[in-house]
Design a protein around this motif. Structure first.
Motif, PDB file in Angstrom:
ATOM      1  N   VAL A 114      58.344  64.308  39.894  1.00  0.00           N
ATOM      2  CA  VAL A 114      58.071  64.572  38.443  1.00  0.00           C
ATOM      3  C   VAL A 114      57.010  63.643  37.938  1.00  0.00           C
ATOM      4  O   VAL A 114      56.034  64.011  37.528  1.00  0.00           O
ATOM      5  N   ASN A 115      57.452  62.155  38.110  1.00  0.00           N
ATOM      6  CA  ASN A 115      56.602  61.439  37.759  1.00  0.00           C
ATOM      7  C   ASN A 115      54.919  61.361  38.187  1.00  0.00           C
ATOM      8  O   ASN A 115      53.951  61.564  37.577  1.00  0.00           O
ATOM      9  N   ASP A 116      55.270  61.624  39.705  1.00  0.00           N
ATOM     10  CA  ASP A 116      53.905  61.611  40.464  1.00  0.00           C
ATOM     11  C   ASP A 116      52.989  62.731  40.226  1.00  0.00           C
ATOM     12  O   ASP A 116      51.780  62.593  40.056  1.00  0.00           O
ATOM     13  N   SER A 117      53.568  63.963  39.922  1.00  0.00           N
ATOM     14  CA  SER A 117      53.010  65.143  39.494  1.00  0.00           C
ATOM     15  C   SER A 117      52.304  65.151  38.159  1.00  0.00           C
ATOM     16  O   SER A 117      51.086  65.450  38.137  1.00  0.00           O
ATOM     17  N   LEU A 118      52.933  64.543  37.449  1.00  0.00           N
ATOM     18  CA  LEU A 118      52.412  64.478  36.057  1.00  0.00           C
ATOM     19  C   LEU A 118      51.352  63.254  35.810  1.00  0.00           C
ATOM     20  O   LEU A 118      50.397  63.641  35.188  1.00  0.00           O
ATOM     21  N   VAL A 119      51.454  62.310  36.597  1.00  0.00           N
ATOM     22  CA  VAL A 119      50.392  61.279  36.859  1.00  0.00           C
ATOM     23  C   VAL A 119      49.214  61.881  37.715  1.00  0.00           C
ATOM     24  O   VAL A 119      48.042  61.586  37.338  1.00  0.00           O
ATOM     25  N   PHE A 120      49.518  62.690  38.618  1.00  0.00           N
ATOM     26  CA  PHE A 120      48.376  63.464  39.432  1.00  0.00           C
ATOM     27  C   PHE A 120      47.426  64.020  38.494  1.00  0.00           C
ATOM     28  O   PHE A 120      46.402  64.063  38.898  1.00  0.00           O
ATOM     29  N   VAL A 121      48.099  64.925  37.793  1.00  0.00           N
ATOM     30  CA  VAL A 121      47.342  65.956  36.955  1.00  0.00           C
ATOM     31  C   VAL A 121      46.712  65.028  35.702  1.00  0.00           C
ATOM     32  O   VAL A 121      45.930  65.688  34.733  1.00  0.00           O
ATOM     33  N   GLY A 122      47.071  63.979  35.380  1.00  0.00           N
ATOM     34  CA  GLY A 122      46.521  63.082  34.225  1.00  0.00           C
ATOM     35  C   GLY A 122      47.392  63.079  32.983  1.00  0.00           C
ATOM     36  O   GLY A 122      46.915  62.879  31.807  1.00  0.00           O
ATOM     37  N   ILE A 123      48.557  63.892  33.163  1.00  0.00           N
ATOM     38  CA  ILE A 123      49.526  63.976  31.859  1.00  0.00           C
ATOM     39  C   ILE A 123      49.892  62.588  31.524  1.00  0.00           C
ATOM     40  O   ILE A 123      49.718  62.104  30.271  1.00  0.00           O
ATOM     41  N   LEU A 124      50.578  61.968  32.430  1.00  0.00           N
ATOM     42  CA  LEU A 124      51.020  60.461  32.231  1.00  0.00           C
ATOM     43  C   LEU A 124      50.236  59.388  32.647  1.00  0.00           C
ATOM     44  O   LEU A 124      49.277  59.739  33.514  1.00  0.00           O
ATOM     45  N   PRO A 125      50.367  58.367  31.974  1.00  0.00           N
ATOM     46  CA  PRO A 125      49.484  57.369  32.488  1.00  0.00           C
ATOM     47  C   PRO A 125      49.828  56.768  33.736  1.00  0.00           C
ATOM     48  O   PRO A 125      50.859  56.575  34.007  1.00  0.00           O
ATOM     49  N   GLY A 126      49.102  56.121  34.575  1.00  0.00           N
ATOM     50  CA  GLY A 126      49.347  55.512  35.860  1.00  0.00           C
ATOM     51  C   GLY A 126      49.931  54.040  35.741  1.00  0.00           C
ATOM     52  O   GLY A 126      50.062  53.473  34.567  1.00  0.00           O
ATOM     53  N   GLY A 127      50.612  53.708  36.855  1.00  0.00           N
ATOM     54  CA  GLY A 127      51.189  52.200  36.542  1.00  0.00           C
ATOM     55  C   GLY A 127      52.062  52.240  37.961  1.00  0.00           C
ATOM     56  O   GLY A 127      51.801  53.028  39.105  1.00  0.00           O
ATOM     57  N   GLY A 128      52.923  51.269  37.839  1.00  0.00           N
ATOM     58  CA  GLY A 128      53.948  51.248  38.962  1.00  0.00           C
ATOM     59  C   GLY A 128      53.242  50.491  40.382  1.00  0.00           C
ATOM     60  O   GLY A 128      53.347  49.515  40.471  1.00  0.00           O
ATOM     61  N   ASP A 129      52.458  51.312  41.120  1.00  0.00           N
ATOM     62  CA  ASP A 129      51.976  50.832  42.254  1.00  0.00           C
ATOM     63  C   ASP A 129      50.473  50.611  41.939  1.00  0.00           C
ATOM     64  O   ASP A 129      49.895  50.289  42.980  1.00  0.00           O
ATOM     65  N   HIS A 130      50.013  50.297  40.640  1.00  0.00           N
ATOM     66  CA  HIS A 130      48.509  49.956  40.478  1.00  0.00           C
ATOM     67  C   HIS A 130      48.768  48.523  39.828  1.00  0.00           C
ATOM     68  O   HIS A 130      49.706  48.094  39.199  1.00  0.00           O
ATOM     69  N   VAL A 131      47.871  47.778  39.869  1.00  0.00           N
ATOM     70  CA  VAL A 131      47.778  46.395  39.488  1.00  0.00           C
ATOM     71  C   VAL A 131      46.232  46.258  38.376  1.00  0.00           C
ATOM     72  O   VAL A 131      45.603  46.995  38.843  1.00  0.00           O
ATOM     73  N   VAL A 132      46.436  45.541  37.430  1.00  0.00           N
ATOM     74  CA  VAL A 132      45.120  45.172  36.556  1.00  0.00           C
ATOM     75  C   VAL A 132      44.921  43.688  36.563  1.00  0.00           C
ATOM     76  O   VAL A 132      45.765  43.113  36.305  1.00  0.00           O
ATOM     77  N   LYS A 133      43.676  43.453  37.001  1.00  0.00           N
ATOM     78  CA  LYS A 133      43.382  42.056  37.070  1.00  0.00           C
ATOM     79  C   LYS A 133      41.805  41.937  36.753  1.00  0.00           C
ATOM     80  O   LYS A 133      40.985  42.882  36.483  1.00  0.00           O
ATOM     81  N   ARG A 134      41.321  40.638  36.519  1.00  0.00           N
ATOM     82  CA  ARG A 134      39.905  40.349  36.231  1.00  0.00           C
ATOM     83  C   ARG A 134      39.206  39.868  37.463  1.00  0.00           C
ATOM     84  O   ARG A 134      39.862  39.008  38.155  1.00  0.00           O
ATOM     85  N   ILE A 135      38.055  40.400  37.780  1.00  0.00           N
ATOM     86  CA  ILE A 135      37.326  40.046  39.056  1.00  0.00           C
ATOM     87  C   ILE A 135      36.749  38.592  38.663  1.00  0.00           C
ATOM     88  O   ILE A 135      36.047  38.320  37.813  1.00  0.00           O
ATOM     89  N   ILE A 136      36.956  37.483  39.565  1.00  0.00           N
ATOM     90  CA  ILE A 136      36.359  36.210  39.380  1.00  0.00           C
ATOM     91  C   ILE A 136      35.193  35.900  40.438  1.00  0.00           C
ATOM     92  O   ILE A 136      34.348  35.486  40.347  1.00  0.00           O
ATOM     93  N   GLY A 137      35.718  36.464  41.663  1.00  0.00           N
ATOM     94  CA  GLY A 137      34.509  36.282  42.779  1.00  0.00           C
ATOM     95  C   GLY A 137      34.146  37.557  43.370  1.00  0.00           C
ATOM     96  O   GLY A 137      35.085  38.537  43.663  1.00  0.00           O
ATOM     97  N   MET A 138      33.010  37.901  43.836  1.00  0.00           N
ATOM     98  CA  MET A 138      32.320  38.968  44.445  1.00  0.00           C
ATOM     99  C   MET A 138      32.424  38.742  46.012  1.00  0.00           C
ATOM    100  O   MET A 138      32.632  37.649  46.306  1.00  0.00           O
ATOM    101  N   PRO A 139      32.234  39.733  46.746  1.00  0.00           N
ATOM    102  CA  PRO A 139      31.947  39.264  48.347  1.00  0.00           C
ATOM    103  C   PRO A 139      31.221  38.309  48.614  1.00  0.00           C
ATOM    104  O   PRO A 139      30.086  38.337  48.169  1.00  0.00           O
ATOM    105  N   GLY A 140      31.630  37.562  49.435  1.00  0.00           N
ATOM    106  CA  GLY A 140      30.753  36.331  49.835  1.00  0.00           C
ATOM    107  C   GLY A 140      31.013  34.977  49.018  1.00  0.00           C
ATOM    108  O   GLY A 140      30.334  34.008  49.188  1.00  0.00           O
ATOM    109  N   ASP A 141      31.360  35.036  47.635  1.00  0.00           N
ATOM    110  CA  ASP A 141      31.382  34.148  46.785  1.00  0.00           C
ATOM    111  C   ASP A 141      32.386  32.994  47.138  1.00  0.00           C
ATOM    112  O   ASP A 141      33.414  33.133  47.682  1.00  0.00           O
TER     113      ASP A 141
END
Length: 275
Positions: free
Chosen positions: A139-166
């Motif tokens: 149920v949760n994955d289906s609602l997240v899939f169509v965009g009814i519920l906000p995602g989360g759980g297996d996703h992470v939010v952070k700030r980029i400090i270094g780009m490739p090669g930095d």
């Protein structure tokens, strides 16, 4: 008794037309030639109740389907809502915030140092999966899939400090707040770090692999980010594959008191040279 006999023997008397609105109740033709009586309503003009209910149910189904399709298209190609479950990005993002993530980055526009991104939990991080019943997962994955519920759980939010090669370094002085971390040799003053946090609780010296980014939470004292998962790999395990990035956080959508667009911190890294 004579009156009763007279009435019984009398022939049929012509019917008197009903007065008032009686004729309007006729539901069909009354004449031999099939013509309707004056004021009668044809039967096919009176919609049966069952047909009306079916028409309503059909229209409601069409509306719901269209809404789900539009929600899915928006979530897939434009933007997707997510919620913040932890304190790792405080005080930029608080627990319970609903954020809007743009799908244009990195799919159609490049990432930059200082961007806040949402990404799938990398396999190299070895995070413990959440245990939920099959029904709740579906149920949760289906609602997240169509965009009814906000995602989360297996996703992470952070700030980029270094780009490739930095080359990103936090010396012992950096870990005690005596000095800032450096990117490609340039000291970085980070105004987004949570008040009371040091640039890093542990020193590190890494080079970001190709097609990956080095990410850190704004709450440096309480963030299981690239530093926590890197070990002694010098950036190989802790860096996040760009292919795992869902998009860039562009705004907080909820609660109402915190609705605002994310601030651009590209000026913080303006003097950092290419690796």
């Amino acid at each position: 008794m004579s009156q009763d006999r007279d009435e019984a023997s009398a022939g049929p008397q012509p019917a008197e037309p009903e007065r008032g609105g009686g004729a309007a109740t006729s539901s069909g033709p009354t004449d031999d030639d099939g013509a309707l009586a004056p004021g009668a309503i044809p039967e096919d003009e009176v919609a049966p109740r069952s047909k009306s209910r079916w028409a309503f149910a059909r229209e409601l189904t069409v509306i719901v389907v269209i809404a789900l399709v539009l929600s899915f298209l928006v979530k897939t190609f434009l933007a997707q809502p997510f919620f913040i479950p932890s304190a790792s990005m405080e005080s930029t993002l608080d627990i319970g915030d609903r954020i809007i993530v743009s799908k244009f980055t990195p799919q159609h526009s490049p990432l930059h140092r200082g961007d806040i991104v949402v990404f799938e939990d990398p396999k190299t991080w070895g995070s413990v999966p959440q245990h939920r019943s099959l029904l709740k997962r579906v149920v949760n994955d289906s609602l997240v899939f169509v965009g009814i519920l906000p995602g989360g759980g297996d996703h992470v939010v952070k700030r980029i400090i270094g780009m490739p090669g930095d080359h990103v370094v936090c010396s012992l002085a950096c870990s005690t707040k005596a000095g800032p971390l450096t990117v490609n040799g340039v000291p970085i003053t980070e105004p987004y770090i949570d008040k009371g946090s040091v640039p890093s609780t542990t020193p590190f010296n890494i080079t970001v692999p190709a097609d990956k980014v080095w990410v850190m939470g704004d709450n440096r004292n309480d963030s299981a980010d690239s530093r926590f998962h890197d070990g002694t790999s010098h950036g190989k395990l802790g860096s996040v594959p760009m292919s795992d990035i869902t998009g860039q956080v562009v705004a907080i959508a909820w609660p109402i008191s915190r609705i605002h667009a994310m601030k651009d911190y590209s000026n913080v890294f303006a003097k950092v040279p290419k690796p």
